[in-house]
Design a protein around this motif. Structure first.
Motif, short mmCIF file in Angstrom:
data_model
loop_
_atom_site.label_atom_id
_atom_site.label_comp_id
_atom_site.label_asym_id
_atom_site.label_seq_id
_atom_site.Cartn_x
_atom_site.Cartn_y
_atom_site.Cartn_z
N GLY A 42 -58.01 18.97 -21.28
CA GLY A 42 -59.05 18.65 -20.04
C GLY A 42 -59.81 20.04 -19.50
N ARG A 43 -59.13 20.55 -18.85
CA ARG A 43 -58.71 21.83 -17.87
C ARG A 43 -59.61 22.83 -19.05
NH1 ARG A 43 -57.17 25.99 -16.75
NH2 ARG A 43 -55.27 25.73 -17.63
N LEU A 44 -59.00 22.99 -20.06
CA LEU A 44 -59.00 24.00 -21.33
C LEU A 44 -60.89 23.59 -22.09
CD1 LEU A 44 -54.97 24.33 -22.28
CD2 LEU A 44 -56.20 25.69 -20.67
N ARG A 45 -60.41 22.97 -21.87
CA ARG A 45 -61.62 22.69 -22.64
C ARG A 45 -62.96 23.00 -21.42
NH1 ARG A 45 -60.93 17.67 -25.30
NH2 ARG A 45 -60.23 17.79 -27.72
N SER A 46 -62.89 22.89 -20.60
CA SER A 46 -63.87 22.91 -19.19
C SER A 46 -63.72 24.58 -19.39
CB SER A 46 -63.42 22.45 -17.89
OG SER A 46 -64.16 20.97 -18.13
N GLU A 47 -62.99 25.06 -19.42
CA GLU A 47 -62.74 26.56 -19.33
C GLU A 47 -63.29 27.69 -20.63
OE1 GLU A 47 -58.99 30.62 -19.33
OE2 GLU A 47 -58.96 28.69 -18.35
#
Length: 62
Positions: A42-47
């Motif tokens: 999820g964090r990587l998708r947001s980035e």
């Protein structure tokens, strides 16, 4: 004496099977690992979304 040869013959495949079992068991640690992986994804998708927005701002004519 034949028993000794049989044990020597089976030592390698049995040892390999045990090593594979222990390695597979270690990879499937439990729910905590899965939860951590979901948070990281999820964090990587947001980035990635943020970086796409920044790239589209940089490519605007003006």
């Amino acid at each position: 004496m034949n028993t000794l040869y049989l044990l020597a013959l089976l030592a390698c495949p049995v040892g390999m099977g045990l090593m594979m079992w222990f390695m597979m068991r270690g990879q499937h640690g439990g729910k905590d690992q899965t939860t951590d992986q979901k948070h990281e994804i999820g964090r990587l998708r947001s980035e990635v979304d943020y970086l796409h927005q920044q790239a589209s701002k940089d490519n605007r004519p003006g």
